[in-house]
Write a protein that holds these residues in place. Structure first.
Motif, PDB file in Angstrom:
ATOM      1  N   ASN A  32       0.811  -1.212   0.000  1.00 52.84           N
ATOM      2  CA  ASN A  32       0.000   0.000   0.000  1.00 52.84           C
ATOM      3  C   ASN A  32       0.847   1.266   0.000  1.00 52.84           C
ATOM      4  O   ASN A  32       2.049   1.232   0.294  1.00 52.84           O
ATOM      5  CB  ASN A  32      -0.952  -0.001   1.189  1.00 52.84           C
ATOM      6  N   GLY A  33       0.221   2.356  -0.366  1.00 53.82           N
ATOM      7  CA  GLY A  33       0.893   3.648  -0.383  1.00 53.82           C
ATOM      8  C   GLY A  33      -0.043   4.704   0.171  1.00 53.82           C
ATOM      9  O   GLY A  33      -1.251   4.636  -0.013  1.00 53.82           O
ATOM     10  N   ARG A  34       0.532   5.675   0.886  1.00 57.18           N
ATOM     11  CA  ARG A  34      -0.271   6.785   1.428  1.00 57.18           C
ATOM     12  C   ARG A  34       0.370   8.090   0.971  1.00 57.18           C
ATOM     13  O   ARG A  34       1.600   8.208   0.943  1.00 57.18           O
ATOM     14  CB  ARG A  34      -0.275   6.724   2.954  1.00 57.18           C
ATOM     15  N   ALA A  35      -0.447   9.064   0.618  1.00 56.13           N
ATOM     16  CA  ALA A  35       0.083  10.376   0.251  1.00 56.13           C
ATOM     17  C   ALA A  35      -0.876  11.465   0.710  1.00 56.13           C
ATOM     18  O   ALA A  35      -2.097  11.266   0.724  1.00 56.13           O
ATOM     19  CB  ALA A  35       0.276  10.463  -1.263  1.00 56.13           C
ATOM     20  N   ALA A  36      -0.297  12.614   1.094  1.00 56.52           N
ATOM     21  CA  ALA A  36      -1.101  13.775   1.478  1.00 56.52           C
ATOM     22  C   ALA A  36      -0.743  14.939   0.572  1.00 56.52           C
ATOM     23  O   ALA A  36       0.392  15.050   0.109  1.00 56.52           O
ATOM     24  CB  ALA A  36      -0.843  14.137   2.934  1.00 56.52           C
ATOM     25  N   VAL A  37      -1.708  15.793   0.312  1.00 58.93           N
ATOM     26  CA  VAL A  37      -1.568  16.859  -0.675  1.00 58.93           C
ATOM     27  C   VAL A  37      -1.321  18.201   0.028  1.00 58.93           C
ATOM     28  O   VAL A  37      -2.024  18.523   0.992  1.00 58.93           O
ATOM     29  CB  VAL A  37      -2.863  16.929  -1.530  1.00 58.93           C
ATOM     30  N   PRO A  38      -0.326  18.991  -0.454  1.00 56.82           N
ATOM     31  CA  PRO A  38      -0.073  20.308   0.161  1.00 56.82           C
ATOM     32  C   PRO A  38      -0.935  21.400  -0.480  1.00 56.82           C
ATOM     33  O   PRO A  38      -1.704  21.125  -1.401  1.00 56.82           O
ATOM     34  CB  PRO A  38       1.404  20.529  -0.149  1.00 56.82           C
ATOM     35  N   SER A  39      -0.773  22.633   0.010  1.00 62.64           N
ATOM     36  CA  SER A  39      -1.603  23.731  -0.498  1.00 62.64           C
ATOM     37  C   SER A  39      -0.840  25.056  -0.425  1.00 62.64           C
ATOM     38  O   SER A  39      -0.208  25.363   0.582  1.00 62.64           O
ATOM     39  CB  SER A  39      -2.865  23.822   0.363  1.00 62.64           C
ATOM     40  N   GLY A  40      -0.919  25.843  -1.496  1.00 64.71           N
ATOM     41  CA  GLY A  40      -0.188  27.107  -1.549  1.00 64.71           C
ATOM     42  C   GLY A  40      -1.011  28.294  -1.068  1.00 64.71           C
ATOM     43  O   GLY A  40      -2.237  28.224  -0.959  1.00 64.71           O
ATOM     44  N   ALA A 117      -0.096   8.327  -4.105  1.00 67.93           N
ATOM     45  CA  ALA A 117      -0.278   7.114  -3.295  1.00 67.93           C
ATOM     46  C   ALA A 117       0.004   5.875  -4.144  1.00 67.93           C
ATOM     47  O   ALA A 117       0.600   4.900  -3.667  1.00 67.93           O
ATOM     48  CB  ALA A 117      -1.694   7.063  -2.718  1.00 67.93           C
ATOM     49  N   PHE A 118      -0.387   5.925  -5.420  1.00 64.68           N
ATOM     50  CA  PHE A 118      -0.116   4.803  -6.336  1.00 64.68           C
ATOM     51  C   PHE A 118       1.400   4.598  -6.488  1.00 64.68           C
ATOM     52  O   PHE A 118       1.895   3.471  -6.412  1.00 64.68           O
ATOM     53  CB  PHE A 118      -0.767   5.068  -7.700  1.00 64.68           C
ATOM     54  N   ALA A 119       2.142   5.695  -6.687  1.00 63.58           N
ATOM     55  CA  ALA A 119       3.597   5.593  -6.844  1.00 63.58           C
ATOM     56  C   ALA A 119       4.228   4.940  -5.613  1.00 63.58           C
ATOM     57  O   ALA A 119       5.132   4.099  -5.722  1.00 63.58           O
ATOM     58  CB  ALA A 119       4.207   6.978  -7.078  1.00 63.58           C
ATOM     59  N   ARG A 120       3.741   5.309  -4.446  1.00 66.46           N
ATOM     60  CA  ARG A 120       4.271   4.719  -3.202  1.00 66.46           C
ATOM     61  C   ARG A 120       3.923   3.234  -3.108  1.00 66.46           C
ATOM     62  O   ARG A 120       4.749   2.425  -2.692  1.00 66.46           O
ATOM     63  CB  ARG A 120       3.684   5.450  -1.995  1.00 66.46           C
ATOM     64  N   ALA A 121       2.701   2.882  -3.498  1.00 65.72           N
ATOM     65  CA  ALA A 121       2.287   1.474  -3.431  1.00 65.72           C
ATOM     66  C   ALA A 121       3.121   0.632  -4.396  1.00 65.72           C
ATOM     67  O   ALA A 121       3.540  -0.481  -4.063  1.00 65.72           O
ATOM     68  CB  ALA A 121       0.800   1.357  -3.749  1.00 65.72           C
ATOM     69  N   VAL A 122       3.387   1.180  -5.589  1.00 64.11           N
ATOM     70  CA  VAL A 122       4.204   0.459  -6.571  1.00 64.11           C
ATOM     71  C   VAL A 122       5.613   0.243  -6.020  1.00 64.11           C
ATOM     72  O   VAL A 122       6.177  -0.849  -6.123  1.00 64.11           O
ATOM     73  CB  VAL A 122       4.229   1.217  -7.918  1.00 64.11           C
ATOM     74  N   ALA A 123       6.179   1.293  -5.412  1.00 65.18           N
ATOM     75  CA  ALA A 123       7.521   1.155  -4.825  1.00 65.18           C
ATOM     76  C   ALA A 123       7.518   0.061  -3.754  1.00 65.18           C
ATOM     77  O   ALA A 123       8.430  -0.767  -3.696  1.00 65.18           O
ATOM     78  CB  ALA A 123       7.977   2.495  -4.236  1.00 65.18           C
ATOM     79  N   ALA A 124       6.476   0.058  -2.929  1.00 60.73           N
ATOM     80  CA  ALA A 124       6.384  -0.956  -1.873  1.00 60.73           C
ATOM     81  C   ALA A 124       6.279  -2.342  -2.503  1.00 60.73           C
ATOM     82  O   ALA A 124       6.893  -3.306  -2.035  1.00 60.73           O
ATOM     83  CB  ALA A 124       5.171  -0.675  -0.988  1.00 60.73           C
ATOM     84  N   SER A 125       5.520  -2.429  -3.589  1.00 60.37           N
ATOM     85  CA  SER A 125       5.346  -3.698  -4.276  1.00 60.37           C
ATOM     86  C   SER A 125       6.669  -4.183  -4.875  1.00 60.37           C
ATOM     87  O   SER A 125       6.961  -5.373  -4.889  1.00 60.37           O
ATOM     88  CB  SER A 125       4.303  -3.491  -5.368  1.00 60.37           C
ATOM     89  N   GLU A 126       7.457  -3.235  -5.361  1.00 61.92           N
ATOM     90  CA  GLU A 126       8.783  -3.575  -5.922  1.00 61.92           C
ATOM     91  C   GLU A 126       9.818  -3.777  -4.829  1.00 61.92           C
ATOM     92  O   GLU A 126      10.955  -4.125  -5.115  1.00 61.92           O
ATOM     93  CB  GLU A 126       9.271  -2.429  -6.835  1.00 61.92           C
ATOM     94  N   ARG A 127       9.434  -3.494  -3.586  1.00 61.87           N
ATOM     95  CA  ARG A 127      10.352  -3.519  -2.436  1.00 61.87           C
ATOM     96  C   ARG A 127      11.570  -2.635  -2.681  1.00 61.87           C
ATOM     97  O   ARG A 127      12.709  -2.967  -2.368  1.00 61.87           O
ATOM     98  CB  ARG A 127      10.777  -4.955  -2.120  1.00 61.87           C
ATOM     99  N   GLU A 128      11.304  -1.488  -3.272  1.00 63.47           N
ATOM    100  CA  GLU A 128      12.351  -0.490  -3.527  1.00 63.47           C
ATOM    101  C   GLU A 128      11.986   0.785  -2.792  1.00 63.47           C
ATOM    102  O   GLU A 128      10.790   1.074  -2.617  1.00 63.47           O
ATOM    103  CB  GLU A 128      12.398  -0.144  -5.034  1.00 63.47           C
ATOM    104  N   PRO A 129      13.007   1.568  -2.383  1.00 61.76           N
ATOM    105  CA  PRO A 129      12.665   2.899  -1.873  1.00 61.76           C
ATOM    106  C   PRO A 129      12.066   3.729  -3.019  1.00 61.76           C
ATOM    107  O   PRO A 129      12.372   3.483  -4.198  1.00 61.76           O
ATOM    108  CB  PRO A 129      14.004   3.463  -1.409  1.00 61.76           C
TER     109      PRO A 129
END
Ligand code: PGA
Ligand code: ZN
Length: 431
Positions: A32-40, A117-129
């Motif tokens: 899984n991957g989690r991400a939060a969005v910033p704001s200007g 969040a998808f990018a993080r989940a893919v990295a976790a799936s690849e077991r890569e940072p």
């Protein structure tokens, strides 16, 4: 092919206490991957649309429950229904689902949360940072940090017009040493301000927000702090400014409303920065003129482009097409990169690629409203951006990114390199 098992968003609060979107995405291999969005706060007018509820009864209209519902409703049902090839395919799907140019239907905040969040989940799936998953084995360049040590403009209630006074320890041998130099200079600045009788409370990005007597005094205390900390200003540590000039451009004139009410034509504004570059160890100016002042941008690039890095933020809004057009017009020589200005990771990567193709520098950036999410630290290494700005070495949401870079440098060990002076080769020492 990646199969998405679930996508879930929630409303959390950012560093200004305003609601923002956080997304959890789970792949069918349970990674899984989690991400939060910033704001200007000083946003460019062409940024992708951050969807806010507008219900004045709740969070003063700033709620993001509609964006959250868009993730949990239409986005989630579409994504769990069909496998996606990769990040690019996911981002195309999100853009199609939204169907607008500016991502205003589902909200860029909803879309970016899912994309990251998808990018993080893919990295976790690849077991890569994350930095290696995105950037491959060649992702070993640590960026020069630009610490925003003195806040003005719309980021602070004080007498200072330029929004950001940053220090970049480009003479450091490594990122961790740059962080030390930044923190020591920040500490020295605190004592300089105290000695002059100014408050040492901080602004939105963790820099001090003193009521100094003039904009000149603001840069002078920063220069003094660099040498007080034992570093050579203009060599070990250079100054980067983000005046965020769109914020004080009215009816064709630049007006320093917060300090002395002085007014300048675009040509006079450019001459003002030229004088500052002559007098102070400045290696970089972002948004020295306003986003819609094309003539001013051309002039500042002609006058200063060979001496300092000129970064486009409000005028580029991380849009590959705007960066390409500006490069053809001879505007700026570097691009600021804020994923939430454009709304997907794929388009953010395209903006970086476009800037590099034009020979432009790239500065990965936080927003003034942030969370503890440290995605941009990995993004800076993944893309060999060379520079990152994510506030002062103060406030947890700013340190989250710098501390992540420390961990990346440690993990890379002898393979890590530090960008150093290269991004500032036009800067003070090379003149
Ligand atoms: P913002 O400021 O996040 O408030 O837009 C940052 C910047 O102008 O670079
Ligand atoms: Zn800016």
């Amino acid at each position: 092919m990646r199969k998405i098992a679930s996508v879930h968003a929630r409303q959390i609060l950012d560093s200004r206490g305003s609601p923002t979107v956080e997304v959890d995405l789970v792949l069918d291999d349970r990674r899984n991957g989690r991400a939060a969005v910033p704001s200007g706060a000083s946003t460019g007018s062409r940024e992708a649309v951050e969807l806010r509820d507008g219900d004045e009864e709740r969070y003063g209209g700033k709620g993001v429950t509609k964006a959250v519902a868009n993730v949990n409703g239409p986005i989630a049902s579409r994504l769990v229904a069909e496998p996606v090839e990769d990040q690019a395919a996911l981002d195309v799907l999100l853009r199609e689902l939204d169907g607008t140019e500016d991502k205003s239907r589902l909200g860029a905040n909803a879309i970016l949360g899912v994309s990251l969040a998808f990018a993080r989940a893919v990295a976790a799936s690849e077991r890569e940072p994350l930095y290696r998953s995105l950037g491959g084995p060649g992702a070993t360049l640590l960026p020069v940090p630009m610490f925003n040590v003195l806040n003005g403009g719309v980021h602070a209630d004080n007498s200072v017009d330029p929004q950001e006074f940053m220090i970049a320890p480009c003479g450091a041998p490594s990122f961790s040493e740059a962080l030390r130099m930044g923190a020591e200079t920040y500490g020295a600045l605190k004592s300089v301000l105290k000695r002059r009788g100014y408050a040492t409370s901080v602004g939105d990005e963790g820099g001090f927000a003193p009521n100094v007597r003039s904009n000149e005094e603001a840069i002078e205390v920063v220069v003094e702090a660099i040498s007080k900390a034992g570093f050579r200003a203009g060599d070990d540590v250079v100054i980067a400014l983000d005046p965020a000039a769109s914020e004080f451009f009215e009816d064709g004139a630049y007006v320093f409303k917060k300090s002395d009410e002085s007014r300048r034509t675009p040509a006079e504004m450019v001459a003002f920065w030229e004088r500052w570059v002559d007098r102070y160890p400045i290696a970089c100016i972002e948004d020295g003129v306003a986003e819609n002042d094309d003539a001013g941008w051309k002039l500042i690039t002609q006058r200063l482009g060979a001496r300092v890095q000129l970064v486009g933020d409000d005028n580029f809004v991380t849009d590959p097409a705007l960066i390409r057009a500006a490069a053809a017009d001879g505007i700026a020589n570097a691009a600021l990169v804020k994923p939430n200005q454009i709304g997907t990771l794929t388009e953010t990567l395209a903006a970086i690629a476009e800037a590099k193709k034009a020979g432009y520098g790239t500065v990965i950036s936080h927003r003034s409203g942030e969370t503890a999410d440290d995605f941009i630290a990995d993004l800076a290494v993944a893309t060999s951006a060379g520079q990152i700005k994510t506030g002062a070495p103060c406030r947890g949401e700013r340190l989250a990114k710098y501390n992540r870079l420390l961990r990346i440098e440690e993990e890379l060990g002898s393979r890590s390199r530090y960008a150093g002076r290269a991004p500032f080769s036009r800067g003070p020492t090379r003149r």
